[in-house]
Design a protein around this motif. Structure first.
Motif, PDB file in Angstrom:
ATOM      1  N   ILE A   1      21.784   4.749   5.170  1.00  0.00           N
ATOM      2  CA  ILE A   1      20.140   4.564   3.997  1.00  0.00           C
ATOM      3  C   ILE A   1      18.952   5.207   4.675  1.00  0.00           C
ATOM      4  O   ILE A   1      19.461   5.855   5.934  1.00  0.00           O
ATOM      5  N   LEU A   2      18.088   5.877   3.900  1.00  0.00           N
ATOM      6  CA  LEU A   2      17.114   6.542   3.965  1.00  0.00           C
ATOM      7  C   LEU A   2      16.104   6.098   3.636  1.00  0.00           C
ATOM      8  O   LEU A   2      15.985   5.635   2.530  1.00  0.00           O
ATOM      9  N   VAL A   3      14.907   6.178   4.867  1.00  0.00           N
ATOM     10  CA  VAL A   3      13.128   5.294   4.211  1.00  0.00           C
ATOM     11  C   VAL A   3      12.655   7.236   4.277  1.00  0.00           C
ATOM     12  O   VAL A   3      12.665   7.282   5.968  1.00  0.00           O
ATOM     13  N   LEU A   4      11.725   6.754   3.399  1.00  0.00           N
ATOM     14  CA  LEU A   4      10.803   7.442   3.378  1.00  0.00           C
ATOM     15  C   LEU A   4       9.605   6.741   3.947  1.00  0.00           C
ATOM     16  O   LEU A   4       9.305   5.820   3.098  1.00  0.00           O
TER      17      LEU A   4
ATOM     18  N   PRO B   1      21.561   4.041  -0.755  1.00  0.00           N
ATOM     19  CA  PRO B   1      20.090   3.739  -0.746  1.00  0.00           C
ATOM     20  C   PRO B   1      19.118   4.022   0.195  1.00  0.00           C
ATOM     21  O   PRO B   1      18.883   4.422   1.036  1.00  0.00           O
ATOM     22  N   LEU B   2      18.325   3.942  -0.482  1.00  0.00           N
ATOM     23  CA  LEU B   2      16.932   4.930   0.024  1.00  0.00           C
ATOM     24  C   LEU B   2      16.146   4.190  -0.037  1.00  0.00           C
ATOM     25  O   LEU B   2      15.736   3.459  -1.638  1.00  0.00           O
ATOM     26  N   LEU B   3      15.410   3.802   0.575  1.00  0.00           N
ATOM     27  CA  LEU B   3      14.051   2.944   1.421  1.00  0.00           C
ATOM     28  C   LEU B   3      12.348   3.328   1.382  1.00  0.00           C
ATOM     29  O   LEU B   3      11.942   4.608   1.911  1.00  0.00           O
ATOM     30  N   ILE B   4      11.831   3.013  -0.021  1.00  0.00           N
ATOM     31  CA  ILE B   4      10.603   3.724   0.067  1.00  0.00           C
ATOM     32  C   ILE B   4       9.061   2.764   0.578  1.00  0.00           C
ATOM     33  O   ILE B   4       8.913   1.543   0.417  1.00  0.00           O
TER      34      ILE B   4
ATOM     35  N   PRO C   1      -9.662   1.296  -4.939  1.00  0.00           N
ATOM     36  CA  PRO C   1      -8.767   0.452  -5.545  1.00  0.00           C
ATOM     37  C   PRO C   1      -7.688   0.787  -7.105  1.00  0.00           C
ATOM     38  O   PRO C   1      -6.795   0.083  -7.092  1.00  0.00           O
ATOM     39  N   ASN C   2      -7.402   1.902  -6.462  1.00  0.00           N
ATOM     40  CA  ASN C   2      -6.036   2.516  -6.462  1.00  0.00           C
ATOM     41  C   ASN C   2      -5.282   2.529  -5.709  1.00  0.00           C
ATOM     42  O   ASN C   2      -4.153   2.757  -6.045  1.00  0.00           O
ATOM     43  N   SER C   3      -5.830   1.944  -4.393  1.00  0.00           N
ATOM     44  CA  SER C   3      -4.852   2.570  -3.184  1.00  0.00           C
ATOM     45  C   SER C   3      -3.598   1.415  -3.473  1.00  0.00           C
ATOM     46  O   SER C   3      -4.223   0.591  -3.063  1.00  0.00           O
ATOM     47  N   MET C   4      -2.533   2.648  -2.669  1.00  0.00           N
ATOM     48  CA  MET C   4      -1.979   0.690  -1.803  1.00  0.00           C
ATOM     49  C   MET C   4      -0.808   1.513  -1.433  1.00  0.00           C
ATOM     50  O   MET C   4      -0.309   2.639  -1.141  1.00  0.00           O
ATOM     51  N   ILE C   5      -0.341   0.380   0.008  1.00  0.00           N
ATOM     52  CA  ILE C   5       0.419   0.400   0.532  1.00  0.00           C
ATOM     53  C   ILE C   5       1.096   0.045   1.290  1.00  0.00           C
ATOM     54  O   ILE C   5       0.676  -1.572   1.167  1.00  0.00           O
ATOM     55  N   ALA C   6       1.990   0.308   2.142  1.00  0.00           N
ATOM     56  CA  ALA C   6       2.956  -0.578   2.085  1.00  0.00           C
ATOM     57  C   ALA C   6       3.470  -1.348   3.511  1.00  0.00           C
ATOM     58  O   ALA C   6       2.452  -1.130   4.128  1.00  0.00           O
ATOM     59  N   TYR C   7       3.770  -2.655   3.642  1.00  0.00           N
ATOM     60  CA  TYR C   7       3.582  -3.300   5.127  1.00  0.00           C
ATOM     61  C   TYR C   7       4.819  -3.174   6.001  1.00  0.00           C
ATOM     62  O   TYR C   7       5.774  -3.021   5.698  1.00  0.00           O
ATOM     63  N   THR C   8       4.317  -2.106   6.454  1.00  0.00           N
ATOM     64  CA  THR C   8       5.521  -1.473   7.290  1.00  0.00           C
ATOM     65  C   THR C   8       6.359  -2.637   8.409  1.00  0.00           C
ATOM     66  O   THR C   8       7.068  -2.122   9.250  1.00  0.00           O
ATOM     67  N   ASN C   9       5.721  -3.152   8.695  1.00  0.00           N
ATOM     68  CA  ASN C   9       6.128  -3.984   9.575  1.00  0.00           C
ATOM     69  C   ASN C   9       7.751  -5.116   8.946  1.00  0.00           C
ATOM     70  O   ASN C   9       8.446  -6.007   9.459  1.00  0.00           O
ATOM     71  N   LEU C  10       7.800  -4.936   7.564  1.00  0.00           N
ATOM     72  CA  LEU C  10       8.287  -5.432   6.985  1.00  0.00           C
ATOM     73  C   LEU C  10       9.608  -4.024   6.985  1.00  0.00           C
ATOM     74  O   LEU C  10      10.753  -4.423   5.883  1.00  0.00           O
ATOM     75  N   LEU C  11       9.399  -3.265   7.694  1.00  0.00           N
ATOM     76  CA  LEU C  11      10.624  -2.085   7.655  1.00  0.00           C
ATOM     77  C   LEU C  11      11.991  -2.225   7.726  1.00  0.00           C
ATOM     78  O   LEU C  11      13.211  -2.652   6.705  1.00  0.00           O
ATOM     79  N   ILE C  12      12.126  -3.049   9.249  1.00  0.00           N
ATOM     80  CA  ILE C  12      13.252  -4.224   9.143  1.00  0.00           C
ATOM     81  C   ILE C  12      14.216  -4.673   8.402  1.00  0.00           C
ATOM     82  O   ILE C  12      15.119  -4.486   6.942  1.00  0.00           O
TER      83      ILE C  12
ATOM     84  N   ILE D   1      15.129  -2.590   4.846  1.00  0.00           N
ATOM     85  CA  ILE D   1      16.040  -2.200   5.295  1.00  0.00           C
ATOM     86  C   ILE D   1      17.395  -3.031   5.161  1.00  0.00           C
ATOM     87  O   ILE D   1      19.220  -2.939   4.364  1.00  0.00           O
ATOM     88  N   GLU D   2      17.867  -4.245   5.545  1.00  0.00           N
ATOM     89  CA  GLU D   2      19.014  -4.943   5.605  1.00  0.00           C
ATOM     90  C   GLU D   2      19.050  -5.937   4.318  1.00  0.00           C
ATOM     91  O   GLU D   2      19.888  -5.356   3.936  1.00  0.00           O
ATOM     92  N   SER D   3      17.426  -5.942   3.719  1.00  0.00           N
ATOM     93  CA  SER D   3      18.097  -6.392   1.566  1.00  0.00           C
ATOM     94  C   SER D   3      18.762  -4.980   1.183  1.00  0.00           C
ATOM     95  O   SER D   3      19.288  -5.225  -0.020  1.00  0.00           O
ATOM     96  N   ALA D   4      18.592  -3.840   1.081  1.00  0.00           N
ATOM     97  CA  ALA D   4      18.475  -2.559   0.013  1.00  0.00           C
ATOM     98  C   ALA D   4      20.089  -2.333   0.783  1.00  0.00           C
ATOM     99  O   ALA D   4      21.111  -2.032  -0.119  1.00  0.00           O
ATOM    100  N   LEU D   5      20.030  -2.351   2.840  1.00  0.00           N
ATOM    101  CA  LEU D   5      21.942  -2.047   2.689  1.00  0.00           C
ATOM    102  C   LEU D   5      22.908  -3.671   2.067  1.00  0.00           C
ATOM    103  O   LEU D   5      24.364  -3.184   1.670  1.00  0.00           O
ATOM    104  N   MET D   6      22.376  -5.103   1.477  1.00  0.00           N
ATOM    105  CA  MET D   6      23.384  -5.238   0.544  1.00  0.00           C
ATOM    106  C   MET D   6      23.271  -5.107  -0.774  1.00  0.00           C
ATOM    107  O   MET D   6      23.313  -6.217  -1.592  1.00  0.00           O
TER     108      MET D   6
END
Length: 234
Positions: free
Chosen positions: A126-129, A162-165, A203-214, A217-222
């Motif tokens: 898997i590759l994570v950006l 899988p590619l995870l963003i 108001p247009n800005s969005m950011i990922a919840y980095t604490n949900l990385l693992i 990844i587990e979900s994407a691998l499935m």
């Protein structure tokens, strides 16, 4: 509505609320819950982590990178042109490169020729950006390959893996909204859940919840997208 159908609807609604209580799944601090539900081990998994120029996220990114190696994953970092050359108030590029090598035990990939063999060698599971800027997101959605990170993504996707963003952009709800939509509907591409980080001032800005990385990844691998994708503001 008959009593039978009403009872079924109430039961289904209760089940959803029990699985996703209002104050839990829509917020960032939910990684432990997802880990308890997951049974996948990341030990010996070949995971690529690609850095782009959202420097404000790097403190959290490196924390999660450390956790990933503690899970037993074999991690290869890739740095975009900007992330490996630009210094900012968040730190120096040289220090980031050194820190990545210290955590993973591997030298980062820094050039397009170095990234290209990821494809023919099928080097990653898997590759994570992590993070993925709006610029990289837009180029990925439109098939542009002009940085080591984008070459890594292109090379990796040829293997149907899988590619995870991990989204981090000030124009997620602006010009990049269409690109997010394109990638959400693309094969083998997944997102770490994300939300607005400052609705009042950006108001247009969005950011990922980095604490949900693992768990992401587990979900994407499935072959699954971790849900819900869009969550409440931090």
């Amino acid at each position: 509505m008959c009593k039978k159908h009403a009872a079924i609807e109430i039961t289904e609604t209760y089940a959803v609320l029990m699985k996703y209580p209002p104050d839990i799944p829509l917020r960032a601090g939910n990684a432990q819950q997802h880990r308890k539900e997951s049974i996948m081990s990341l030990k010996e998994k070949q995971i690529g982590v690609a850095f782009t120029g959202s420097f404000c996220t790097y403190e959290n990114v490196f924390k999660e990178l450390q956790k990933l190696t503690e899970e037993g994953a074999i991690v290869q970092t890739i740095f975009s042109n900007a992330s490996q050359t630009l210094d900012s108030r968040f730190g120096n590029a040289e220090d980031f490169l050194q820190k990545a090598e210290e955590i993973t035990g591997r030298k980062p990939i820094l050039t397009i020729p170095q990234a290209e063999p990821i494809g023919p060698g099928s080097l990653l599971d898997i590759l994570v950006l992590f993070p993925c800027t709006g610029n990289t997101l837009a180029k990925l959605a439109n098939g542009i390959t002009d940085t080591p990170v984008l070459m890594a993504a292109k090379a990796h996707l040829r293997n149907n893996k899988p590619l995870l963003i991990s989204l981090s952009t000030n124009d997620a709800l602006g010009m990049n909204m269409k690109n997010i939509g394109l990638l959400l509907n693309a094969k083998h591409i997944y997102f770490i859940p994300f939300g607005q980080d400052n609705p009042e001032k950006k108001p247009n800005s969005m950011i990922a919840y980095t604490n949900l990385l693992i768990p992401s990844i587990e979900s994407a691998l499935m072959g699954k997208q971790l849900q819900p994708i869009i969550r409440c503001s931090k």
